[in-house]
Design a protein around this motif. Structure first.
Motif, PDB file in Angstrom:
ATOM      1  N   HIS A   2       1.499   6.603  -3.439  1.00 49.18           N
ATOM      2  CA  HIS A   2       2.586   7.379  -4.033  1.00 49.18           C
ATOM      3  C   HIS A   2       2.054   8.499  -4.919  1.00 49.18           C
ATOM      4  CE1 HIS A   2       6.336   5.787  -2.665  1.00 49.18           C
ATOM      5  NE2 HIS A   2       6.013   4.549  -2.973  1.00 49.18           N
ATOM      6  N   ASP A   3       0.843   8.314  -5.450  1.00 51.04           N
ATOM      7  CA  ASP A   3       0.241   9.330  -6.308  1.00 51.04           C
ATOM      8  C   ASP A   3      -1.041   9.848  -5.680  1.00 51.04           C
ATOM      9  OD1 ASP A   3       2.058   9.070  -8.646  1.00 51.04           O
ATOM     10  OD2 ASP A   3       1.234   7.043  -8.733  1.00 51.04           O
ATOM     11  N   ASN A   4      -1.418  11.046  -6.043  1.00 49.14           N
ATOM     12  CA  ASN A   4      -2.684  11.624  -5.627  1.00 49.14           C
ATOM     13  C   ASN A   4      -3.762  11.095  -6.580  1.00 49.14           C
ATOM     14  OD1 ASN A   4      -4.948  13.204  -5.267  1.00 49.14           O
ATOM     15  ND2 ASN A   4      -3.834  15.137  -5.155  1.00 49.14           N
ATOM     16  N   PRO A   5      -4.592  10.159  -6.145  1.00 46.09           N
ATOM     17  CA  PRO A   5      -5.543   9.527  -7.080  1.00 46.09           C
ATOM     18  C   PRO A   5      -6.674  10.436  -7.533  1.00 46.09           C
ATOM     19  CG  PRO A   5      -5.935   8.743  -4.851  1.00 46.09           C
ATOM     20  CD  PRO A   5      -4.687   9.574  -4.800  1.00 46.09           C
ATOM     21  N   THR A   6      -6.775  11.628  -6.958  1.00 45.40           N
ATOM     22  CA  THR A   6      -7.820  12.540  -7.432  1.00 45.40           C
ATOM     23  C   THR A   6      -7.400  13.245  -8.717  1.00 45.40           C
ATOM     24  OG1 THR A   6      -7.114  14.516  -6.184  1.00 45.40           O
ATOM     25  CG2 THR A   6      -8.550  12.934  -5.049  1.00 45.40           C
ATOM     26  N   ILE A   7      -6.081  13.237  -9.020  1.00 43.35           N
ATOM     27  CA  ILE A   7      -5.621  13.881 -10.258  1.00 43.35           C
ATOM     28  C   ILE A   7      -4.715  12.993 -11.092  1.00 43.35           C
ATOM     29  CG2 ILE A   7      -5.832  16.270  -9.441  1.00 43.35           C
ATOM     30  CD1 ILE A   7      -2.791  16.174  -8.863  1.00 43.35           C
ATOM     31  N   THR A   8      -4.481  11.758 -10.652  1.00 45.58           N
ATOM     32  CA  THR A   8      -3.703  10.792 -11.412  1.00 45.58           C
ATOM     33  C   THR A   8      -4.657   9.737 -11.962  1.00 45.58           C
ATOM     34  OG1 THR A   8      -1.811  11.081  -9.921  1.00 45.58           O
ATOM     35  CG2 THR A   8      -1.780   9.159 -11.348  1.00 45.58           C
ATOM     36  N   PRO A   9      -4.623   9.449 -13.266  1.00 47.05           N
ATOM     37  CA  PRO A   9      -5.480   8.380 -13.783  1.00 47.05           C
ATOM     38  C   PRO A   9      -5.365   7.145 -12.892  1.00 47.05           C
ATOM     39  CG  PRO A   9      -4.360   9.461 -15.591  1.00 47.05           C
ATOM     40  CD  PRO A   9      -3.783  10.044 -14.321  1.00 47.05           C
ATOM     41  N   LEU A  10      -6.496   6.606 -12.463  1.00 49.07           N
ATOM     42  CA  LEU A  10      -6.478   5.542 -11.463  1.00 49.07           C
ATOM     43  C   LEU A  10      -5.679   4.331 -11.922  1.00 49.07           C
ATOM     44  CD1 LEU A  10     -10.155   5.708 -10.144  1.00 49.07           C
ATOM     45  CD2 LEU A  10      -8.119   6.913  -9.336  1.00 49.07           C
ATOM     46  N   SER A  11      -5.657   4.081 -13.225  1.00 45.07           N
ATOM     47  CA  SER A  11      -4.897   2.930 -13.742  1.00 45.07           C
ATOM     48  C   SER A  11      -3.397   3.144 -13.616  1.00 45.07           C
ATOM     49  CB  SER A  11      -5.250   2.677 -15.207  1.00 45.07           C
ATOM     50  OG  SER A  11      -4.908   3.801 -16.006  1.00 45.07           O
ATOM     51  N   GLU A  12      -2.958   4.394 -13.408  1.00 45.35           N
ATOM     52  CA  GLU A  12      -1.529   4.705 -13.318  1.00 45.35           C
ATOM     53  C   GLU A  12      -1.052   4.919 -11.883  1.00 45.35           C
ATOM     54  OE1 GLU A  12      -0.534   7.987 -15.858  1.00 45.35           O
ATOM     55  OE2 GLU A  12      -1.786   7.247 -17.511  1.00 45.35           O
ATOM     56  N   CYS A  13      -1.967   4.912 -10.928  1.00 48.14           N
ATOM     57  CA  CYS A  13      -1.586   5.182  -9.540  1.00 48.14           C
ATOM     58  C   CYS A  13      -0.695   4.076  -8.981  1.00 48.14           C
ATOM     59  CB  CYS A  13      -2.830   5.309  -8.664  1.00 48.14           C
ATOM     60  SG  CYS A  13      -3.698   6.872  -8.845  1.00 48.14           S
ATOM     61  N   ALA A  14       0.354   4.481  -8.282  1.00 46.77           N
ATOM     62  CA  ALA A  14       1.239   3.528  -7.612  1.00 46.77           C
ATOM     63  C   ALA A  14       0.805   3.397  -6.157  1.00 46.77           C
ATOM     64  CB  ALA A  14       2.688   4.006  -7.695  1.00 46.77           C
ATOM     65  N   TYR A  15       0.448   2.184  -5.769  1.00 44.01           N
ATOM     66  CA  TYR A  15      -0.028   1.896  -4.410  1.00 44.01           C
ATOM     67  C   TYR A  15       0.868   0.818  -3.815  1.00 44.01           C
ATOM     68  CZ  TYR A  15      -3.219   0.236  -0.692  1.00 44.01           C
ATOM     69  OH  TYR A  15      -3.765  -0.140   0.510  1.00 44.01           O
ATOM     70  N   ILE A  16       1.038   0.868  -2.498  1.00 41.19           N
ATOM     71  CA  ILE A  16       1.835  -0.150  -1.801  1.00 41.19           C
ATOM     72  C   ILE A  16       1.021  -0.716  -0.644  1.00 41.19           C
ATOM     73  CG2 ILE A  16       3.779  -0.461  -0.213  1.00 41.19           C
ATOM     74  CD1 ILE A  16       5.463   1.238  -2.011  1.00 41.19           C
ATOM     75  N   ALA A  17       0.914  -2.044  -0.602  1.00 40.18           N
ATOM     76  CA  ALA A  17       0.331  -2.742   0.546  1.00 40.18           C
ATOM     77  C   ALA A  17       1.480  -3.145   1.452  1.00 40.18           C
ATOM     78  CB  ALA A  17      -0.436  -3.981   0.081  1.00 40.18           C
ATOM     79  N   ALA A  18       1.438  -2.735   2.722  1.00 41.54           N
ATOM     80  CA  ALA A  18       2.570  -2.968   3.621  1.00 41.54           C
ATOM     81  C   ALA A  18       2.091  -3.447   4.986  1.00 41.54           C
ATOM     82  CB  ALA A  18       3.389  -1.683   3.784  1.00 41.54           C
ATOM     83  N   ILE A  19       2.986  -4.134   5.685  1.00 38.77           N
ATOM     84  CA  ILE A  19       2.675  -4.611   7.036  1.00 38.77           C
ATOM     85  C   ILE A  19       3.913  -4.455   7.903  1.00 38.77           C
ATOM     86  CG2 ILE A  19       3.292  -7.034   6.533  1.00 38.77           C
ATOM     87  CD1 ILE A  19       0.848  -7.797   8.312  1.00 38.77           C
ATOM     88  N   GLU A  20       3.718  -4.000   9.122  1.00 37.14           N
ATOM     89  CA  GLU A  20       4.836  -3.750  10.034  1.00 37.14           C
ATOM     90  C   GLU A  20       5.538  -5.053  10.391  1.00 37.14           C
ATOM     91  OE1 GLU A  20       5.653  -1.151  14.094  1.00 37.14           O
ATOM     92  OE2 GLU A  20       3.645  -1.911  13.674  1.00 37.14           O
ATOM     93  N   ILE A  21       6.883  -5.022  10.402  1.00 41.98           N
ATOM     94  CA  ILE A  21       7.665  -6.214  10.735  1.00 41.98           C
ATOM     95  C   ILE A  21       8.787  -5.869  11.704  1.00 41.98           C
ATOM     96  CG2 ILE A  21       7.196  -7.447   8.583  1.00 41.98           C
ATOM     97  CD1 ILE A  21       9.940  -6.482   7.557  1.00 41.98           C
ATOM     98  N   ASP A  22       9.308  -6.898  12.376  1.00 42.94           N
ATOM     99  CA  ASP A  22      10.459  -6.730  13.264  1.00 42.94           C
ATOM    100  C   ASP A  22      11.739  -6.649  12.449  1.00 42.94           C
ATOM    101  OD1 ASP A  22       8.827  -6.873  15.509  1.00 42.94           O
ATOM    102  OD2 ASP A  22       8.971  -9.066  15.597  1.00 42.94           O
ATOM    103  N   LYS A  23      12.808  -6.136  13.063  1.00 41.65           N
ATOM    104  CA  LYS A  23      14.056  -5.926  12.345  1.00 41.65           C
ATOM    105  C   LYS A  23      14.758  -7.221  11.965  1.00 41.65           C
ATOM    106  CE  LYS A  23      16.723  -5.296  16.635  1.00 41.65           C
ATOM    107  NZ  LYS A  23      17.588  -4.368  17.389  1.00 41.65           N
ATOM    108  N   ASP A  24      14.411  -8.344  12.617  1.00 38.65           N
ATOM    109  CA  ASP A  24      15.076  -9.601  12.294  1.00 38.65           C
ATOM    110  C   ASP A  24      14.470 -10.295  11.075  1.00 38.65           C
ATOM    111  OD1 ASP A  24      12.768  -9.986  13.804  1.00 38.65           O
ATOM    112  OD2 ASP A  24      13.424 -11.943  14.542  1.00 38.65           O
TER     113      ASP A  24
END
Length: 292
Positions: free
Chosen positions: A190-212
């Motif tokens: 969500h943030d550009n980690p080259t210019i956002t303090p690394l402790s403040e970066c918002a990251y998401i771990a995600a995995i593809e799922i079916d609609k059900d």
């Protein structure tokens, strides 16, 4: 706190943050966010602070300014006023004031090169990135129109090796819920980690799922929208990613004839360095773009 209550509160926070990131270019209304979740503004503020440790207003402001800081260096033909509007500021004056308070310089000075020193210090704060000598110069992407992807995810605050914890939790959840071993693993920046303090970066771990599959609580779900993307195919070791992003945002994008969108970029891992002991990755990096 009961697990059901904890899950309900997590659902609320996930809903609010997803809405903020998706509509960061609009005049976000806290009363509307509260109404969407059947809460009073006061109750929403309290839940958000207790679950994230952050103030809701300050979170929205921080997200706006981090987006603006990145767009100022990638969208070189956009005016300060246009960047301000893209990040939800109706007044250029208020944007300049807020930006200066956050980055100790004006948007114009930042755009003209002040970001380089800020970025250098930020990358040097990471031991692994400092140790990396990878040079991605000349790496050229392919341009594609992506299809939507439905994914389950866990949010993580900070960009460092602790992201492994969130990936391990998500992987355990996927095993419990019978998710295919071949399901695509996706990391969101969500943030550009080259210019956002690394402790403040918002990251998401995600995995593809079916609609059900309908996850909720600390594991939520969303749909990654279709977009025109520049797709880079890269491999390397943990620490190289920041060097790669530095190349993409500061070298490739400004001279590419494209501009970045406010949609977050993401990596689809063929080999996930957060889920192996070698620290090696093999991935495709998707950067949402528009043609100049």
């Amino acid at each position: 706190m009961k697990r059901e209550t904890k899950n309900q509160r997590a659902d609320i926070v996930n809903s609010v943050l997803s809405y903020i990131y998706l509509y960061i270019d609009t005049d976000l209304n806290v009363a509307e966010l509260a109404h969407m979740n059947a809460l009073s503004p006061h109750h929403l503020h309290r839940i958000f602070k207790e679950e994230t440790g952050r103030n809701l207003f300050e979170t929205i402001k921080s997200i706006r300014l981090q987006k603006a800081a990145s767009l100022l260096l990638t969208n070189k033909y956009a005016t300060i006023s246009q960047i301000a509007r893209m990040c939800g500021y109706s007044s250029q004056t208020s944007f300049i004031k807020a930006f200066k308070e956050r980055f100790d310089t004006t948007p114009k000075v930042w755009k003209n090169g002040a970001y380089l020193l800020y970025s250098k210090k930020n990358i040097e704060s990471s031991k692994s990135a400092s140790a990396s000598n990878r040079d991605f110069a000349g790496t050229i992407p392919k341009i594609v129109k992506t299809s939507p992807i439905r994914a389950a995810y866990i949010r993580h605050s900070g960009y460092d090796i602790s992201i492994k914890n969130s990936w391990n939790r998500l992987y355990a959840w996927s095993l419990e819920n019978g998710i295919s071993e071949n399901a695509r693993q996706i990391g969101f920046h969500h943030d550009n980690p080259t210019i956002t303090p690394l402790s403040e970066c918002a990251y998401i771990a995600a995995i593809e799922i079916d609609k059900d599959i309908q996850p909720h609580g600390t594991v939520a779900y969303f749909e990654i929208p279709s977009s025109l993307c520049a797709v880079f195919s890269i491999s390397g070791k943990y620490g190289d990613v920041l060097r790669f992003m530095q190349y993409v945002y500061q070298i490739w994008l400004p001279g590419s004839g494209f501009e970045a969108k406010t949609l977050p970029p993401y990596a689809i891992y063929r080999k996930n360095h957060f889920l192996n002991d070698t620290g090696e990755f093999d991935l495709e990096f998707y950067l949402p773009i528009s043609v100049l």
